[in-house]
Design an enzyme around this catalytic site. Structure first.
Site, PDB file in Angstrom:
ATOM      1  N   ASP A 166      -8.564  -4.660  -4.852  1.00  0.00           N
ATOM      2  CA  ASP A 166      -7.340  -5.300  -4.373  1.00  0.00           C
ATOM      3  C   ASP A 166      -6.767  -6.235  -5.431  1.00  0.00           C
ATOM      4  O   ASP A 166      -7.055  -6.073  -6.620  1.00  0.00           O
ATOM      5  CB  ASP A 166      -7.623  -6.023  -3.043  1.00  0.00           C
ATOM      6  CG  ASP A 166      -6.434  -5.948  -2.091  1.00  0.00           C
ATOM      7  OD1 ASP A 166      -5.352  -6.435  -2.468  1.00  0.00           O
ATOM      8  OD2 ASP A 166      -6.582  -5.411  -0.981  1.00  0.00           O
ATOM      9  N   HIS A 241      -2.353 -10.450  -1.074  1.00  0.00           N
ATOM     10  CA  HIS A 241      -2.799  -9.225  -0.406  1.00  0.00           C
ATOM     11  C   HIS A 241      -4.325  -9.128  -0.340  1.00  0.00           C
ATOM     12  O   HIS A 241      -4.906  -8.840   0.713  1.00  0.00           O
ATOM     13  CB  HIS A 241      -2.207  -8.039  -1.183  1.00  0.00           C
ATOM     14  CG  HIS A 241      -2.349  -6.695  -0.558  1.00  0.00           C
ATOM     15  ND1 HIS A 241      -3.490  -5.941  -0.678  1.00  0.00           N
ATOM     16  CD2 HIS A 241      -1.479  -5.947   0.170  1.00  0.00           C
ATOM     17  CE1 HIS A 241      -3.312  -4.799  -0.044  1.00  0.00           C
ATOM     18  NE2 HIS A 241      -2.102  -4.777   0.473  1.00  0.00           N
ATOM     19  N   SER A 586      -2.390  -1.272   4.764  1.00  0.00           N
ATOM     20  CA  SER A 586      -3.282  -2.135   3.975  1.00  0.00           C
ATOM     21  C   SER A 586      -4.054  -3.089   4.873  1.00  0.00           C
ATOM     22  O   SER A 586      -5.163  -3.500   4.555  1.00  0.00           O
ATOM     23  CB  SER A 586      -2.471  -2.997   3.002  1.00  0.00           C
ATOM     24  OG  SER A 586      -2.080  -2.259   1.882  1.00  0.00           O
TER      25      SER A 586
END
Ligand SMILES: *[C@@H]1O[C@H](CO)[C@@H](O)[C@H](O)[C@H]1NC(C)=O
Ligand SMILES: *[C@@H]1O[C@H](CO)[C@@H](O)[C@H](O)[C@H]1NC(C)=O
Ligand SMILES: *[C@@H]1O[C@H](CO)[C@@H](O)[C@H](O)[C@H]1NC(C)=O
Ligand SMILES: *[C@@H]1O[C@H](CO)[C@@H](O)[C@H](O)[C@H]1NC(C)=O
Ligand SMILES: *[C@@H]1O[C@H](CO)[C@@H](O)[C@H](O)[C@H]1NC(C)=O
Ligand SMILES: *[C@@H]1O[C@H](CO)[C@@H](O)[C@H](O)[C@H]1NC(C)=O
Ligand SMILES: *[C@@H]1O[C@H](CO)[C@@H](O)[C@H](O)[C@H]1NC(C)=O
Ligand SMILES: *[C@@H]1O[C@H](CO)[C@@H](O)[C@H](O)[C@H]1NC(C)=O
Ligand SMILES: *[C@@H]1O[C@H](CO)[C@@H](O)[C@H](O)[C@H]1NC(C)=O
Ligand SMILES: *[C@@H]1O[C@H](CO)[C@@H](O)[C@H](O)[C@H]1NC(C)=O
Ligand SMILES: *[C@@H]1O[C@H](CO)[C@@H](O)[C@H](O)[C@H]1NC(C)=O
Ligand SMILES: *[C@@H]1O[C@H](CO)[C@@H](O)[C@H](O)[C@H]1NC(C)=O
Length: 800
Positions: A166, A241, A586
């Protein structure tokens, strides 16, 4: 630059005969300039298993291979980006077309493919999925008995290591506190790499590994510009994220987590005591880097997977994928890494992608990957729109500021407020610099979705001086309303309501509006519903493997956030939050990874395929009204939306039967899709493997779902189930809901098990009974012993 490097660069240029070598070579950034000048492209050379060969030996093999294409070992050593030598065998280096071809003919090389950039595809969600409990339960962690819930049985995942690929991690987040954790499992060999604002002391007993990979990124874009991107040359997360996904999969219990007061509650991951290892592989695109569009390069991801396998990761969570066309299995970095991971009993959960509702858009379609779609949960953030004619339209928002509730505001359509030189379509979507401030100032502007980001539109509304903002879905997003923490008062509405607002504006000379302040509401019904953005089946590579596999919460998810970015990631936004709400597959992917970590803890001997089967066959196909789960526009959803259905962790911990699959089954699958024995032998280290003379049908792979793309006549499909129930003896009876126009016969339709671990095979015969228009039709079949329901989805297309 070292003299040696200049020398190597000159040699490299001479080797391929480009004029002006010296001049170029004397510049800085040798590698990136050379690459750009000579059209070298990074290629991945994939060579299968390591065959137990010592990593150092593999490295020198890689140098030798590269040298024979480039003319010198020194150049080879200078230009190679990565040697993959732990989890699998291969390397990455910039190669000309001719060199790539030359290397692809060398012994042992399975595939040589140019690197491509992949894209990144957010807590109520666990209560919604039936998991309740808090840190007090986790602290006592009593021994497993059958009366306990999945968290207790799995000891909250404390011995399991979840590895994520990530954007990095914000280690100071409370979600990564290690208060309740004992010593790091001794099998762990990973580490926390030093870097920008990151060193070993950034890690603890929760965050036990943190590495970063950017050679591929820098080879393409040049050195990471820390000033322009504000990113960190380390595993520290600028984007947000990675912090979000990591805390969703394995975050600790954090009471009172919220964003601007919204979604307040105890944040936690699916496996709240699992250990987290972050492999940072996604980096910002230099121009417009603050737009949040990160790139994740194949060679960087492979390096992370190669290392993660060696480090001792148990579960990988990868919320990254490619757009269509999907790369072939052995030219797809995620598929290759995942294949070698599952061979070592490591389950790999991947996002299905955010390219829905267009069909055949699902990514990460390899049968050995667990592919996750996204759905809503039962938490709502109502912020309704009241029109001047008294109509109230449902809206949703987490905007912290609100308009005065007693005043009416003038309402304007962005399409009617455009700068004169701007097309109406652009102004109606409030694209950057399209609105005329003299028309918008002080009013509430409605902006439609389409091009541009949701928060980008709110920024344009701010630029034009709007008092408030309404984000209207277009037909493509239908009912899926993703909320954002706009900096101005505002709300978001579905496509029908957006149309109603525009119709109202047309109907009056003085359109007026109020926006009711947003709040958090629980027990919203119906939920779940599928998110329109969630990528859809059929599987574009092999439609006879149904994808996606499962769905989990991915719409408006609260989880931990970086303190190096604002909640909207807009450059004008200076707010810092510890938790944020975002949407995407995600966000659903780490929900499944966290749950898989619990199953891994409860059933250490199960294969990744057995865990996947348990998750898929126990998933729910009804919502909290006990009616079929709906798609993004309110029609009944189908397996192309959600695979087996919405994940149900508690049921998954006791599936009764599983459809197990061995690595050998995946090899047979590779035979069936056209790879030959020689290639497959090199993928694995099974030198004696040969493809059968009669290739098995792909539909016969022992998958927990059934898909047939071209049914012309009766077709029999074989499956084998393994008894993993709580009792030795069990009797399961088959039943089904046949797809429209298809007859189903299951033989035998009764399976009697005498012992745990016993396997029984059965056949499903699908017979078309009427001409079809070439559309897919859907159904389910299931085995039940009265206690367990082992359900599989069916997708069939009849062709004549
Ligand atoms: C597999 O590897 C062997 C030995 O390294 C080699 O001779 C053979 O050509 C390879 N097969 C393929 C299809 O690459
Ligand atoms: C690691 O980082 C912390 C906080 O930034 C700092 O206090 C410490 O000195 C660093 N340790 C090393 C060994 O660099
Ligand atoms: C890095 O970005 C800054 C700000 O955009 C720019 O001024 C600088 O020239 C860039 N540095 C390099 C080496 O490109
Ligand atoms: C969040 O909930 C906790 C516990 O109920 C409460 O103490 C806290 O004040 C709440 N915070 C907000 C911002 O609503
Ligand atoms: C309108 O938007 C499109 C898509 O972003 C863009 O290509 C075009 O240049 C825009 N036109 C104007 C005049 O801004
Ligand atoms: C219209 O757009 C152009 C180009 O962005 C800009 O120069 C001009 O100032 C704008 N005019 C108004 C009235 O906003
Ligand atoms: C509103 O009026 C505009 C201009 O006349 C027209 O293009 C648009 O289709 C109308 N919209 C609705 C929803 O009626
Ligand atoms: C929902 O399903 C209906 C019927 O199959 C279809 O027409 C519609 O496009 C789907 N909507 C979404 C958002 O997937
Ligand atoms: C197997 O396939 C590879 C790659 O397509 C090819 O190079 C090789 O010659 C094939 N081997 C055999 C024995 O057919
Ligand atoms: C390959 O050889 C291994 C070890 O000799 C044996 O265990 C395995 O069953 C063989 N596999 C096949 C497909 O023949
Ligand atoms: C199904 O039939 C179509 C049209 O004949 C063909 O293009 C496609 O490859 C077939 N798909 C499978 C999985 O057999
Ligand atoms: C399933 O069908 C195949 C032939 O299509 C047959 O060989 C096999 O015995 C059948 N299995 C069962 C369990 O009936």
């Amino acid at each position: 630059m070292a003299l040696f490097q200049i020398f190597a660069a000159i040699q490299l240029l001479l080797a391929i005969g480009v004029a002006g070598a010296k001049q170029v070579a004397l510049n800085s950034h040798t590698r990136s300039i050379l690459t750009a000048l000579i059209c070298f492209k990074v290629h991945i050379v994939y060579m299968g298993e390591t065959g137990g060969i010592h990593p150092d030996v593999l490295v020198s093999t890689h140098h030798d291979m590269l040298a024979s294409a480039m003319g010198s070992v020194d150049i080879a050593k200078e230009t190679i980006l990565y040697s993959y030598r732990h989890g699998f065998n291969g390397f990455a280096a910039p190669l000309s077309k001719r060199q790539a071809e030359q290397i692809s003919n060398m012994p042992g090389v399975i595939s040589v493919f140019p690197s491509s950039r992949r894209r990144l595809h957010t807590t109520r969600s666990w209560e919604f999925l039936g998991l309740t409990g808090d840190s007090a339960d986790a602290a006592t962690g009593s021994p497993a008995t059958s009366g306990e819930n999945i968290w207790q049985r799995a000891k909250f995942g404390r011995d399991i290591i979840i590895g994520l690929l990530d954007t990095g991690i914000w280690p100071e987040s409370q979600s990564f506190d290690d208060d309740l954790l004992s010593e790091i499992p001794s099998k762990w060999k990973g580490e926390c790499e030093d870097g920008d604002h990151f060193n070993a002391s950034s890690c603890n007993k929760k965050l036990i590994g943190a590495r970063f990979y950017l050679k591929g990124y820098e080879n393409f874009y040049g050195k990471l510009n820390l000033t322009a991107t504000e990113d960190f040359r380390s595993a520290r997360d600028k984007d947000g994220h990675g912090t979000h996904t990591a805390s969703t999969a394995g975050g600790s219990f954090v009471p009172g987590a919220n964003v601007f007061g919204f979604a307040n509650g105890t944040a936690k991951g699916g496996a709240p005591l699992a250990r987290i290892a972050m492999y940072k592989v996604c980096w910002p695109i230099p121009s417009g880097s603050l737009s949040g569009q990160d790139s994740c390069f194949d060679e960087d991801m492979l390096a992370a997977l190669d290392q993660g396998i060696k480090d001792g990761v148990d579960i990988f969570s990868i919320s990254i994928g490619s757009g269509n066309p999907q790369p072939a299995y052995l030219e797809d970095s995620i598929a290759i890494g995942a294949f070698h991971a599952i061979k070592r009993n490591i389950l790999v959960s991947c996002s299905a992608g955010n390219s829905g509702p267009t069909s055949a858009t699902v990514a990460n379609v390899s049968p050995w990957i667990l592919t996750v779609a996204a759905s809503s949960l039962d938490r709502d953030f109502p912020s309704n729109v009241v029109l001047g004619d008294g109509t109230t339209l449902q809206g949703k928002s987490i905007a912290p500021k609100s308009l005065s509730e007693s005043n009416w505001y003038e309402l304007i359509d962005g399409g009617r407020a455009g700068n004169s030189s701007v097309p109406v379509a652009n102004a109606s979507q409030c694209l950057p610099d399209t609105l005329d401030a003299s028309k918008v100032a002080g009013k509430v502007v409605i902006c439609l979705r389409g091009l541009g980001t949701r928060v980008g539109k709110s920024q344009e509304a701010i630029r034009a001086g709007a008092a408030g903002f309404i984000l209207g879905n277009s037909a493509a997003q239908a009912n899926e309303v993703s909320v954002d923490a706009y900096m101005l008062p505002g709300t978001a509405i579905n496509a029908d309501n957006a149309n109603a607002v525009l119709t109202y504006i047309n109907s009056t000379n003085f359109p007026l509006v109020k926006i009711v302040p947003a709040r958090t509401v629980l027990d919203f019904k119906p939920a779940p519903s599928m998110a329109a953005f969630s990528s859809q089946g059929p599987n574009s590579l092999n439609p006879d493997i149904l994808k996606p596999d499962i769905s989990a919460p991915g719409l408006n998810i609260l989880a931990a956030w970086t303190e190096a970015n604002s909640p909207t990631k807009l450059p004008i936004d200076n707010r810092i939050v510890k938790y944020n709400i975002i949407s995407g597959t995600s966000m659903s992917c780490p929900h499944v990874a966290g749950t898989a970590a619990l199953l891994r803890a409860i059933y250490p001997s199960w294969s990744p395929a057995a865990i996947k089967s348990a998750l898929m066959t126990t998933a729910s196909i009804v919502n909290n009204l006990q009616q079929p789960i709906l798609n993004g526009s309110g029609a009944t959803a189908n397996p192309f939306n959600f695979g087996g259905g919405e994940m149900n962790p508690e049921a998954a911990a006791d599936p009764g039967l599983v459809y197990d699959t061995s690595p050998r089954d995946y090899l047979l699958f590779l035979c069936s899709v056209g790879y030959n024995s020689s290639t497959i032998q090199n993928v694995t280290d099974t030198a004696n493997f040969t493809c059968p003379n009669t290739l098995s049908s792909i539909a016969d792979m022992n998958y927990p779902s059934v898909a047939v793309a071209n049914l012309t006549a009766a077709k029999t499909i074989q499956r084998t189930v393994t008894n993993v129930g709580s009792q030795d003896t069990a009797v399961y009876i088959a039943s089904f809901q046949a797809p429209d126009g298809i007859d189903i016969v299951i033989t035998p339709n009764k399976l009697t098990f005498q012992s745990l671990g016993e396997k029984k095979s059965f056949n499903i015969t699908l017979t078309p009974t009427k001409r079809s228009k070439g559309d897919y039709v859907f159904g389910t079949y299931q085995w039940s012993d009265g206690m367990h329901v082992v359900r599989s989805p069916i997708a069939v297309r009849t062709t004549s």
